[in-house]
Design a protein around this motif. Structure first.
Motif, PDB file in Angstrom:
ATOM      1  N   THR A 176       0.829  -1.201   0.000  1.00 22.87           N
ATOM      2  CA  THR A 176       0.000   0.000   0.000  1.00 22.87           C
ATOM      3  C   THR A 176       0.868   1.257   0.000  1.00 22.87           C
ATOM      4  O   THR A 176       1.725   1.435   0.855  1.00 22.87           O
ATOM      5  N   GLY A 177       0.633   2.113  -0.978  1.00 15.11           N
ATOM      6  CA  GLY A 177       1.453   3.311  -1.127  1.00 15.11           C
ATOM      7  C   GLY A 177       2.662   3.111  -2.004  1.00 15.11           C
ATOM      8  O   GLY A 177       3.365   4.071  -2.337  1.00 15.11           O
ATOM      9  N   GLY A 178       2.904   1.881  -2.413  1.00 14.11           N
ATOM     10  CA  GLY A 178       4.129   1.572  -3.137  1.00 14.11           C
ATOM     11  C   GLY A 178       4.165   2.048  -4.571  1.00 14.11           C
ATOM     12  O   GLY A 178       5.253   2.290  -5.114  1.00 14.11           O
ATOM     13  N   VAL A 179       3.016   2.191  -5.198  1.00 13.23           N
ATOM     14  CA  VAL A 179       3.007   2.580  -6.605  1.00 13.23           C
ATOM     15  C   VAL A 179       3.686   3.930  -6.796  1.00 13.23           C
ATOM     16  O   VAL A 179       4.661   4.061  -7.548  1.00 13.23           O
ATOM     17  N   GLU A 180       3.185   4.956  -6.118  1.00 12.36           N
ATOM     18  CA  GLU A 180       3.776   6.282  -6.266  1.00 12.36           C
ATOM     19  C   GLU A 180       5.168   6.347  -5.634  1.00 12.36           C
ATOM     20  O   GLU A 180       6.046   7.062  -6.132  1.00 12.36           O
ATOM     21  N   SER A 181       5.374   5.605  -4.553  1.00 13.37           N
ATOM     22  CA  SER A 181       6.684   5.622  -3.895  1.00 13.37           C
ATOM     23  C   SER A 181       7.763   5.029  -4.790  1.00 13.37           C
ATOM     24  O   SER A 181       8.881   5.551  -4.879  1.00 13.37           O
ATOM     25  N   LEU A 182       7.451   3.934  -5.459  1.00 10.10           N
ATOM     26  CA  LEU A 182       8.416   3.332  -6.380  1.00 10.10           C
ATOM     27  C   LEU A 182       8.718   4.272  -7.545  1.00 10.10           C
ATOM     28  O   LEU A 182       9.867   4.354  -7.999  1.00 10.10           O
ATOM     29  N   LEU A 183       7.705   4.968  -8.029  1.00 15.90           N
ATOM     30  CA  LEU A 183       7.938   5.924  -9.110  1.00 15.90           C
ATOM     31  C   LEU A 183       8.920   7.009  -8.668  1.00 15.90           C
ATOM     32  O   LEU A 183       9.796   7.414  -9.441  1.00 15.90           O
ATOM     33  N   ARG A 184       8.792   7.467  -7.421  1.00 17.70           N
ATOM     34  CA  ARG A 184       9.710   8.492  -6.914  1.00 17.70           C
ATOM     35  C   ARG A 184      11.133   7.963  -6.812  1.00 17.70           C
ATOM     36  O   ARG A 184      12.100   8.666  -7.139  1.00 17.70           O
ATOM     37  N   LYS A 262       0.498 -21.245  -4.184  1.00 22.77           N
ATOM     38  CA  LYS A 262      -0.387 -20.625  -3.197  1.00 22.77           C
ATOM     39  C   LYS A 262       0.155 -19.282  -2.734  1.00 22.77           C
ATOM     40  O   LYS A 262       1.337 -18.965  -2.911  1.00 22.77           O
ATOM     41  N   LYS A 263      -0.726 -18.469  -2.143  1.00 24.49           N
ATOM     42  CA  LYS A 263      -0.302 -17.217  -1.555  1.00 24.49           C
ATOM     43  C   LYS A 263       0.639 -17.477  -0.377  1.00 24.49           C
ATOM     44  O   LYS A 263       0.464 -18.458   0.345  1.00 24.49           O
ATOM     45  N   VAL A 264       1.615 -16.627  -0.216  1.00 23.37           N
ATOM     46  CA  VAL A 264       2.537 -16.694   0.918  1.00 23.37           C
ATOM     47  C   VAL A 264       2.425 -15.377   1.679  1.00 23.37           C
ATOM     48  O   VAL A 264       2.414 -14.300   1.076  1.00 23.37           O
ATOM     49  N   SER A 265       2.337 -15.471   3.011  1.00 22.20           N
ATOM     50  CA  SER A 265       2.125 -14.282   3.832  1.00 22.20           C
ATOM     51  C   SER A 265       0.910 -13.500   3.339  1.00 22.20           C
ATOM     52  O   SER A 265       0.899 -12.276   3.360  1.00 22.20           O
ATOM     53  N   GLN A 266      -0.085 -14.241   2.846  1.00 24.15           N
ATOM     54  CA  GLN A 266      -1.366 -13.718   2.362  1.00 24.15           C
ATOM     55  C   GLN A 266      -1.264 -12.972   1.051  1.00 24.15           C
ATOM     56  O   GLN A 266      -2.191 -12.273   0.657  1.00 24.15           O
ATOM     57  N   HIS A 267      -0.160 -13.144   0.317  1.00 18.31           N
ATOM     58  CA  HIS A 267       0.008 -12.399  -0.930  1.00 18.31           C
ATOM     59  C   HIS A 267       0.572 -13.268  -2.053  1.00 18.31           C
ATOM     60  O   HIS A 267       1.308 -14.220  -1.828  1.00 18.31           O
ATOM     61  N   LYS A 268       0.215 -12.891  -3.250  1.00 19.54           N
ATOM     62  CA  LYS A 268       0.767 -13.478  -4.472  1.00 19.54           C
ATOM     63  C   LYS A 268       0.703 -12.403  -5.549  1.00 19.54           C
ATOM     64  O   LYS A 268      -0.388 -12.123  -6.037  1.00 19.54           O
ATOM     65  N   MET A 291       9.702  -1.220   1.606  1.00 19.86           N
ATOM     66  CA  MET A 291       9.030   0.064   1.480  1.00 19.86           C
ATOM     67  C   MET A 291       7.605   0.006   2.025  1.00 19.86           C
ATOM     68  O   MET A 291       7.160  -1.022   2.531  1.00 19.86           O
ATOM     69  N   THR A 292       6.911   1.101   1.929  1.00 22.88           N
ATOM     70  CA  THR A 292       5.574   1.268   2.481  1.00 22.88           C
ATOM     71  C   THR A 292       4.643   0.099   2.166  1.00 22.88           C
ATOM     72  O   THR A 292       4.670  -0.443   1.063  1.00 22.88           O
ATOM     73  N   GLY A 293       3.834  -0.288   3.136  1.00 18.15           N
ATOM     74  CA  GLY A 293       2.890  -1.381   2.897  1.00 18.15           C
ATOM     75  C   GLY A 293       2.236  -1.859   4.169  1.00 18.15           C
ATOM     76  O   GLY A 293       2.773  -1.715   5.267  1.00 18.15           O
ATOM     77  N   MET A 294       1.061  -2.437   4.003  1.00 17.27           N
ATOM     78  CA  MET A 294       0.298  -2.961   5.121  1.00 17.27           C
ATOM     79  C   MET A 294       0.681  -4.423   5.375  1.00 17.27           C
ATOM     80  O   MET A 294       0.938  -5.175   4.443  1.00 17.27           O
ATOM     81  N   VAL A 322       1.696   3.629   4.609  1.00 17.29           N
ATOM     82  CA  VAL A 322       1.386   2.672   5.684  1.00 17.29           C
ATOM     83  C   VAL A 322       2.705   2.108   6.176  1.00 17.29           C
ATOM     84  O   VAL A 322       3.494   1.582   5.387  1.00 17.29           O
ATOM     85  N   PHE A 323       2.953   2.175   7.471  1.00 15.79           N
ATOM     86  CA  PHE A 323       4.251   1.796   8.030  1.00 15.79           C
ATOM     87  C   PHE A 323       4.321   0.317   8.419  1.00 15.79           C
ATOM     88  O   PHE A 323       5.277  -0.112   9.042  1.00 15.79           O
ATOM     89  N   GLY A 324       3.331  -0.479   8.019  1.00 15.10           N
ATOM     90  CA  GLY A 324       3.248  -1.863   8.480  1.00 15.10           C
ATOM     91  C   GLY A 324       4.442  -2.727   8.136  1.00 15.10           C
ATOM     92  O   GLY A 324       5.119  -3.276   9.020  1.00 15.10           O
ATOM     93  N   MET A 325       4.726  -2.903   6.854  1.00 11.89           N
ATOM     94  CA  MET A 325       5.794  -3.806   6.437  1.00 11.89           C
ATOM     95  C   MET A 325       7.173  -3.345   6.913  1.00 11.89           C
ATOM     96  O   MET A 325       7.939  -4.157   7.450  1.00 11.89           O
ATOM     97  N   PRO A 326       7.537  -2.067   6.743  1.00  9.93           N
ATOM     98  CA  PRO A 326       8.830  -1.644   7.288  1.00  9.93           C
ATOM     99  C   PRO A 326       8.907  -1.788   8.804  1.00  9.93           C
ATOM    100  O   PRO A 326       9.935  -2.213   9.338  1.00  9.93           O
ATOM    101  N   MET A 327       7.828  -1.461   9.511  1.00  9.65           N
ATOM    102  CA  MET A 327       7.829  -1.562  10.971  1.00  9.65           C
ATOM    103  C   MET A 327       8.063  -2.995  11.423  1.00  9.65           C
ATOM    104  O   MET A 327       8.863  -3.252  12.343  1.00  9.65           O
TER     105      MET A 327
END
Length: 357
Positions: A176-184, A262-268, A291-294, A322-327
């Protein structure tokens, strides 16, 4: 003809939107819903090509529903709302379009034109989505509560000793938030860096378009990863929206390998899967960027990279959407340096030049 489900708690707005969208030759409103719970059942029933979502809705707000949709059954979604303040960041929540509702004094004709222009501009994305449209599942795949399972990366890609240590690779994970952050970040990167592999949690069917945006913003040649691509300097490889991206050593080369598991850590795609494969392949020669993410996707494998001597950094809280993944990575002791978004490119360049480690 693209089918549309309208989600709005206002009966009058539902009627207005239905008439306007039905007047566009390429689109047909298949049904309407007045809240997220009704929408969930109708999406299961009709499997529309596109949904429109209001933000202010009873029972569950539109942003929460959009995030659940993006996470559990990604599909094209356009937000149509009076909260125009969200127009700048709604794309980070998974929307592919934003249309403000008419303001005081705006004619319905003008609003109709905005609806038409936005929907027609999305037809190239809708075409890609309908060609690879996921099959409906028997049970509710758009859930109103958090998923209560979590697959460990060991179930998809076992941990092993690095097979190609000494070769630098830069791995980036974001959500979450990564699209614009990666562009920067990519707008500041020069060419001739070590290969960059990226997992961004992105809706199914839209990763190729995002890879093209990154490519246009950067001197790095960025593409959506395909199976068996040779990792080259000055190139970036973005995980497809429905596959895990990994890397492996083939002969004297590093190549991409896509996993449809299968999804890992709820993601694929999963950041944990990408980071684990980077650790298995180049080990301590890698740089990992969280980087930023839930959530906490990537924490497990980033700690493994850190323990293996890789250089790891995380985006700081102030610059995250969202500071989830880095935190979570920081709390796990998996991070060497915590940096602002606008400094990440400089750290990547310094690592590539051997100035930091």
């Amino acid at each position: 003809m693209y089918t549309v489900l309208i989600i709005d708690d206002s009966a009058s707005m539902r009627r207005v939107l239905k008439d306007m969208i039905n007047s566009i030759d390429e689109f047909e409103v298949i049904d309407v819903a007045n809240d997220a719970y009704e929408a969930r059942e109708k999406i299961k029933e009709y499997e529309p090509d596109l949904v429109t979502i209001d933000i202010n809705m009873p029972k569950m707000d539109g942003v929460t529903f959009l995030r659940n949709l993006n996470r559990l059954h990604p599909m094209p979604a356009v937000v149509i709302s009076g909260e125009s303040v969200r127009g700048s960041d709604i794309f980070d929540d998974g929307a592919v379009g934003f249309i403000p509702k008419p303001e005081m004094g705006e004619s319905m004709e003008s609003f109709n034109d905005r609806i038409k222009d936005t929907l027609l501009s999305l037809t190239f994305l809708l075409k890609k989505y309908t060609l690879k449209k996921p099959k409906p599942q028997k049970k509710g795949y758009i859930q109103t509560q958090n998923v209560d399972y979590k697959v460990h990366p060991d179930e998809v890609i076992p941990l092993r000793a690095a097979t190609f240590s000494g070769q630098k690779v830069i791995a980036i994970g974001s959500s979450t938030g990564g699209v614009e952050s990666l562009l920067r970040v990519f707008s500041k990167l020069p060419s001739n860096l070590p290969p960059i592999v990226i997992t961004q949690h992105i809706p199914y069917g839209f990763s190729n378009s995002f890879a093209q945006r990154l490519n246009d913003y950067s001197n790095v040649n960025v593409c959506e990863a395909k199976d068996g691509m040779i990792l080259e300097r000055g190139h970036g490889y973005l995980a497809p929206g429905n596959m895990h991206l990994t890397i492996e050593k083939i002969g004297n080369e590093l190549r991409t390998k896509l996993l449809d598991t299968k999804k890992v850590s709820q993601h694929k795609p999963s950041v944990d899967v990408l980071f684990r494969s980077v650790n298995n392949t180049v080990g301590g020669s890698a740089m990992a960027v969280m980087m930023t993410g839930m959530g906490d996707d990537g924490t497990i494998a980033m700690k493994e990279l850190f323990d293996n001597g890789a250089y790891t950094i995380a985006q700081n809280e102030a610059s995250c959407v969202v500071f989830g993944m880095p935190m979570k990575a920081i709390q796990a002791g998996a991070v060497k340096d915590i940096v602002h978004l606008d400094e990440i490119a400089d750290y990547i360049i310094s690592f590539s030049n051997g100035k930091i480690r």
